[in-house]
Design a protein around this motif. Structure first.
Motif, PDB file in Angstrom:
ATOM      1  N   ALA A  19     -65.367  34.320 -10.425  1.00 29.30           N
ATOM      2  CA  ALA A  19     -65.762  34.698 -11.791  1.00 29.30           C
ATOM      3  C   ALA A  19     -66.349  33.514 -12.552  1.00 29.30           C
ATOM      4  CB  ALA A  19     -64.583  35.302 -12.554  1.00 29.30           C
ATOM      5  N   GLY A  20     -67.242  32.805 -11.903  1.00 30.18           N
ATOM      6  CA  GLY A  20     -67.977  31.751 -12.595  1.00 30.18           C
ATOM      7  C   GLY A  20     -67.573  30.339 -12.237  1.00 30.18           C
ATOM      8  N   ILE A  21     -66.348  30.147 -11.749  1.00 29.73           N
ATOM      9  CA  ILE A  21     -65.875  28.827 -11.321  1.00 29.73           C
ATOM     10  C   ILE A  21     -65.371  28.982  -9.890  1.00 29.73           C
ATOM     11  CG2 ILE A  21     -64.094  27.058 -11.708  1.00 29.73           C
ATOM     12  CD1 ILE A  21     -66.235  26.963 -13.835  1.00 29.73           C
TER      13      ILE A  21
ATOM     14  N   VAL B  62     -73.983  40.498 -16.798  1.00 30.10           N
ATOM     15  CA  VAL B  62     -73.879  39.093 -17.180  1.00 30.10           C
ATOM     16  C   VAL B  62     -72.409  38.805 -17.497  1.00 30.10           C
ATOM     17  CG1 VAL B  62     -74.544  37.385 -18.924  1.00 30.10           C
ATOM     18  CG2 VAL B  62     -76.242  39.027 -18.064  1.00 30.10           C
ATOM     19  N   HIS B  63     -71.925  37.660 -17.042  1.00 26.53           N
ATOM     20  CA  HIS B  63     -70.525  37.259 -17.222  1.00 26.53           C
ATOM     21  C   HIS B  63     -70.041  37.583 -18.627  1.00 26.53           C
ATOM     22  CE1 HIS B  63     -66.879  34.887 -17.165  1.00 26.53           C
ATOM     23  NE2 HIS B  63     -67.152  34.320 -16.010  1.00 26.53           N
TER      24      HIS B  63
ATOM     25  N   PRO C  10     -76.124  36.481  -8.373  1.00 29.98           N
ATOM     26  CA  PRO C  10     -75.484  37.795  -8.315  1.00 29.98           C
ATOM     27  C   PRO C  10     -74.775  38.101  -9.631  1.00 29.98           C
ATOM     28  CG  PRO C  10     -74.816  36.381  -6.460  1.00 29.98           C
ATOM     29  CD  PRO C  10     -75.527  35.521  -7.432  1.00 29.98           C
ATOM     30  N   ASN C  11     -74.536  39.351  -9.921  1.00 33.13           N
ATOM     31  CA  ASN C  11     -73.954  39.640 -11.236  1.00 33.13           C
ATOM     32  C   ASN C  11     -72.456  39.380 -11.233  1.00 33.13           C
ATOM     33  OD1 ASN C  11     -72.577  42.001 -10.450  1.00 33.13           O
ATOM     34  ND2 ASN C  11     -74.090  43.383 -11.342  1.00 33.13           N
ATOM     35  N   PHE C  12     -71.829  39.668 -12.351  1.00 34.28           N
ATOM     36  CA  PHE C  12     -70.424  39.295 -12.520  1.00 34.28           C
ATOM     37  C   PHE C  12     -69.533  39.898 -11.442  1.00 34.28           C
ATOM     38  CE2 PHE C  12     -66.771  37.780 -14.581  1.00 34.28           C
ATOM     39  CZ  PHE C  12     -65.824  38.789 -14.656  1.00 34.28           C
TER      40      PHE C  12
END
Lengths: 501, 478, 130
Positions: free
Chosen positions: B79-81, B167-168, B218-220
């Motif tokens: 999830a982003g990290i 988007v996140h 890639p998306n969230f």
């Protein structure tokens, strides 16, 4: 006088120019799962056609390349760095050790809070400490930099007024303010309203009253001591006037190194404070970042702080409180520049209240020591004690055809990093000098001596200054050409042929 | 000098005496005479007393020991990290004092190391994203997106930005917060069931008031988006396309610049940087040439010195706050230089082959894990279609409960999507509490993947048995 | 860089711009004082042919390495020509601010405004006061 910098025969090519077909540095585990073809994973239309032109180098190449580049730099570790308003103090290595502890560096922001209790406790406690240092109530650690903290504070000011059914548009900024202040004001949806400085370098109260009388006041942004290194003695009156006009006071903490444990912005009347941990609290600058810009607010403004806040439950557990209905929202992903905050926490924990006070006392002593020595050399436009920094003017050297820029460039040849130049805007040919508390008496004497020799050279051989620096890895660079015809990335041979950007 | 506390002030009592004499003061207190009495702090600050270095370290170790880092558990958190391997040389280089303790390179003659490394970083980002110009980095992916929105607004002079819900969610929140006073207002378009962007809805939402369309790739939820189609939607309406990209994927996935992106932003923590509880990260922004003079943040350019030797300088500074002040494109005054250097070292270590190989390895491991999980009874795909290294599955019970239960077994099972429920609506939002977002990096061995599947299976089996034992009980979907 | 001068045949505006009248048209540029204050110009942000400019309002920007300045229109009208050479050689404004460094040409829509402009002597006096 310094010798030519950098290792002899240093290969100054970029890492791309050092690339050679087929060289590699990486190692990866062998594939231990079914080797599904790429075509089955990524549809044709989304597949990379041309690989990115990343370097092809060996590990040794990489280490030598970057080691070489490091020798072209100058950090606090190399020598004195008296950049005004930047507080280039020593970056303790203990901070590096603690920030890299696996229990901090290896944490994912979304892991269960029960598995991050140490990190949460650190954040909570740091918030309490910053509140105590600021003389205010609640802290957010989210902002990643001072400018980011400014925007956060301005959005809180905005939320405060809107909650009262008002929408004032003007934020007062002194003419000595750092450029981020007016830029942040505009980003916050406000208009900057400038106020002049008086002959003693503080806010001109007469002019302030005029500006306030024009109405539509959202607040005032101030640094105290200001960018001239002078403490504004009228601060209590300024705060009263702005509050009376319905505005809030924002403290730009860039100059906090002068007043730790000596005077707190909350006691001066400020409602919101930001700190630059990379200035006041010793976190390293890293060539431009990362830093952190936590802000502390009064109890009244606490509801507007970005969410989540770290809270301490009755059972001793720490947790993120997302239930903040009046919060302005989120200023960045996750919780803050945690790795930087660990460094600030380590610093404050080691110094304690007495150590912090000693930091400010010494910073101010060091600046005054240098200022007294400089009085005979350059023009020091204010006849009073300075705080942690002072501004000198190179105007007396103009008759020799020498400017502040030339002084700065020649200092490099003397192994001293130049001070801030041409800021603040109200002093002509300004040189803003902030030695910080971690410079010894010899370091300061050496710095002053460099200025002394340069002033002599300005009289006897000004051409030397205009040609400076001469001992650096490069001479003066053509910044006009860099701006006129920007080349912002590597030109590969095939780009030249194709005439690409 | 204080006992029992750390202290970096070099002066001895003798030094202090000499210096006070030189400034004509009998005590340090005299130097603060300008500070009015009513704002002087007379008592000590109410902070814990200082500690010696050994004690500080013990304190910090105590705190760190109360945390369970990724190395202590088998982690599937994303999830982003992301938990990628940071090569050993990164810290060796980044820890060098000449990089660590240098200031912003405003005196270029003495900062060629920093400047050249940023120039090389800008080049790397351009290469990955397929764009013309990259800045010197930003705080994180979320603030980079907020800045991209403001940039699009000022370039097109339009007042709205349309974002896919892919988007996140934290990036979208940051965008809303940061542009509350200034910049285009955001509008979010729901995802389809299967977690891909609803292009038809996107098209309906976009008009001549739209400054930019934003998709993440890639998306969230890990779905691979049709970026070229999103570009067509944006450009047909005269809007810009902003793509939030994942740099590790760009060895395998086509560069957004070649698919029509006008601005590419994202988070590059995965390259060279520890997870560090979410910060400091590494935001990046790259733009097409027409936006060069509006891009926020620092830029390093190549030039020559008086002797014709190549050198690097900060350039196009007239965009920035220290010159333009209230007319600046942004208030950003810094970059994450050290994090960018770390990413550059990591990318140099991977090289063009290594990045693709890393991407393929992660993707294959993710594909394997996904297939095995989807074989378990009651587990269905939330993200449908191709994915890179992250995907979401729908469980037959609350994801947070499963994640909690697997910790004693040594797993950080993934991010329960329910914590973001407030940021989603429409078909993809139903029952988000049962959805688990799972990321797989090169650090996860097959043995760990297999053990994880077994642990999930055991918990699901136990779950069924527990509720089946109660007559008339519904399976708890809490 | 040329020597300081303020040609007699031009008209001047208080924001340091000059005007050369050519029939129904007027050509604008910045004065020696302005280019000297700005330093070496690296970029010109100019309007397009067809744009309207209004007396007293900025119509573009000039950038040097360390500064940005608005360029003000002394008269109202429509842009009929832009000095495109400034894209590649913005420093023409420094080297020949009254000749090759011209910036835009407009078709005047309010020629009466000419009477409000300063002549060379009045502009020089204005500079001396400042």
């Amino acid at each position: 006088m310094a010798d030519a910098q950098g290792m002899p025969g240093l290969d100054r090519r970029t890492i791309y120019e050092k690339s050679c077909c087929g060289r590699r540095a990486y190692s990866l585990p062998a594939t231990d799962v079914p080797e599904v073809p790429l075509a089955d994973i990524v549809p044709a239309g989304l597949r990379r056609q041309a690989p990115p032109r990343l370097p092809e180098v060996s590990e040794v190449d990489i280490v030598r390349h970057f080691t070489g580049l490091s020798t072209l730099n100058f950090g606090v570790d190399n020598g004195s760095y008296p950049l005004g308003s930047c507080t280039m103090k020593y970056n303790p290595r203990l901070n590096e050790t603690t920030a890299q502890l696996e229990g901090f560096a290896g944490l994912h922001p979304y892991q269960p809070e029960s598995l991050a209790q140490g990190a949460l406790e650190l954040m909570w406690e740091l918030g309490e400490w910053l509140a105590e240092i600021a003389g205010l109530a609640r802290t957010t650690l989210q902002p990643a930099a001072g400018a980011h903290g400014e925007l956060t504070g301005l959005l809180i000011i905005r939320a405060h007024h809107l909650a009262q059914g008002r929408d004032p548009k003007r934020v007062i900024i002194p003419d000595t303010a750092h450029g981020t202040n007016p830029a942040s004001v505009v980003m916050g949806g406000f208009t900057p309203a400038p106020v002049r400085s008086d002959a003693r370098g503080g806010v001109d109260l007469e002019h302030l009253r005029e500006v306030l009388a024009e109405g539509d006041i959202a607040g005032l942004m101030l640094t105290n001591p200001n960018t001239l290194g002078l403490f504004d003695e009228h601060i209590v009156e300024i705060a009263r006037l702005v509050h009376e006009a319905g505005g809030l006071l924002y403290y730009d903490g860039a100059n906090s190194n002068a007043v730790l444990g000596i005077s707190r912005p909350g006691d001066m009347g400020f409602d919101i404070v930001h700190f630059n941990t990379h200035k006041t609290f010793s976190t390293p600058h890293g060539g431009g970042g990362p830093g952190a810009g936590p802000i502390v607010v009064s109890e009244e403004l606490a509801p507007y702080l970005p969410a989540p806040l770290v809270e301490n439950a009755e059972d001793g557990r720490f947790f993120f409180d997302y239930d903040r209905p009046q919060s302005i929202g989120k200023m960045r992903t996750f919780y803050g520049n945690f790795g930087v905050l660990v460094r600030a926490y380590t610093y404050i924990r080691g110094l304690g209240p007495d150590g912090l006070r000693r930091v400010s006392e010494t910073a101010v002593l060091n600046a005054n020591y240098v200022m007294e020595a400089m009085r005979g050399l350059l023009d020091v436009p204010y006849e009073r004690r300075c705080m942690h920094e002072f501004v000198a003017s190179a105007t007396p050297l103009k008759e020799h055809g020498v400017r502040a820029l030339d002084v700065a460039k020649r200092l490099l040849d003397y192994g001293v990093h130049p001070p801030t130049t041409y800021f603040p805007l109200i002093v002509d040919e300004a040189l803003m000098i902030e030695p910080t508390e971690t410079e010894s008496r010899e370091d300061l004497d050496r710095m002053v001596d460099a200025f002394r020799r340069i002033v002599e050279e300005a009289r006897d051989d000004p051409e030397k200054l205009r040609e400076a620096p001469v001992t650096m890895p490069v001479r003066r660079l053509d910044e006009a050409e860099a701006a006129r015809r920007p080349v912002l990335r590597q030109r590969f041979p095939e780009d030249e042929e194709a005439g690409a950007c | 000098m204080p006992q029992g506390a750390t202290d970096y002030v070099p002066h001895s009592a003798a030094d202090l005496g000499k210096m006070l004499a030189a400034v004509g003061a009998s005590s340090v207190a005299e130097l603060f005479a300008d500070i009015p009495e009513d704002v002087r702090r007379r008592e000590s600050l109410s902070l814990p007393a200082g500690l010696s270095e050994v004690e500080v370290l013990a304190e910090l170790r105590r705190l760190a020991a109360a945390d369970a880092p990724a190395s202590a558990l088998v982690s599937f958190l994303g999830a982003g990290i992301y938990d990628h391997h940071v090569p050993a040389i990164v810290d060796a280089i980044v820890g060098r004092g000449e990089f660590l303790t240098a200031y912003t390179p405003y005196q270029p003659e003495r900062s060629q190391g920093v400047l050249q490394s940023i120039f090389e970083f800008q080049t790397a980002i351009c290469e990955l994203t397929g764009m013309d110009v990259s800045n010197a980095s930003m705080y994180d992916g979320g603030t980079a997106l907020a800045e991209a929105s403001v940039l699009a607004g000022s370039q097109t002079r339009r007042g709205k930005v349309v974002l896919s819900a892919g988007v996140h969610p934290e990036y979208r929140q940051v965008l809303v917060t940061e542009t509350a006073g200034h910049g285009p207002r955001p509008q979010v378009v729901d995802l389809l069931a299967g977690a891909a962007t609803d292009l038809a809805a996107l098209e309906r939402a976009v008009g001549d008031d739209t400054a930019a369309v934003v998709v993440q790739q890639p998306n969230f939820f890990g779905a691979l988006e049709d970026v070229a189609a999103a570009a067509r939607v944006a450009h047909t309406a005269g809007a810009l396309l902003v793509v939030v990209a994942d740099p590790v994927s760009l060895g395998l996935l086509e560069a957004p610049g070649r698919l029509g992106a006008d601005i590419v932003v994202g988070e590059a923590q995965s390259l060279g940087n520890a997870m560090s509880f979410g910060g400091p990260g590494l935001g990046f922004m790259a733009v097409a040439k027409p936006l060069m003079r509006r891009i926020p943040g620092r830029l390093v350019g190549q030039t020559v010195d008086l002797e014709g030797k190549r050198g690097f300088v900060l350039t196009l500074q007239t965009r920035e706050q220290h010159i333009r002040r209230e007319k600046a494109t942004s208030n950003i005054c810094s970059n994450h230089a050290l994090n960018a250097l770390a990413a550059l070292v990591h990318l140099s270590w991977l090289g063009r082959e290594g990045l693709a190989e890393l991407g393929l390895l992660c993707a294959r491991k993710a594909a394997y894990l996904r297939a095995r999980l989807l074989e378990l009874p009651g587990v269905t795909a939330f993200t449908e279609g191709p994915v890179f290294r992250e995907f979401a599955v729908r469980l037959p019970l609350p994801a947070a409960r499963l994640a909690e239960a697997l910790v004693p077994a040594g797993f950080l099972a993934g991010v329960p999507a329910g914590r973001f429920a407030g940021q989603f609506s429409g078909p993809a939002a139903a029952g988000l509490d049962d959805v688990l977002l799972i990321a797989v990096t090169e650090k996860r061995s097959r043995a760990q993947l297999d053990e994880f599947v077994a642990a999930v299976a055991a918990h699901l089996g136990a779950g069924d048995r527990a509720s089946a034992g109660v007559p008339g009980a519904e399976v708890d979907r809490g | 860089m040329a020597d300081e001068s303020y040609p007699q045949d031009l008209r001047y505006y208080k924001e340091h711009d000059w005007v050369r009248v050519d029939g129904e048209d007027a050509v604008f540029g910045i004065t020696w004082f302005a280019q000297d204050a700005l330093g070496e110009i690296v970029y010109a942000d100019l309007p397009a042919v067809g744009d309207e400019v209004t007396a007293g309002s900025p119509y573009g920007e000039l950038e040097s390495v360390k500064a940005v300045t608005d360029v003000f229109a002394p008269l109202t009208g429509e842009v009929v020509e832009v000095n495109d050479a400034l894209q590649d050689e913005p420093q023409r404004v420094n080297d020949d601010c009254y000749g090759e460094g011209w910036i835009i040409r407009i078709r005047m829509t309010a020629p009466g405004q000419l009477s409000e402009l300063l002549d060379a002597d009045a502009y020089k006096a204005f500079l001396d006061e400042a």
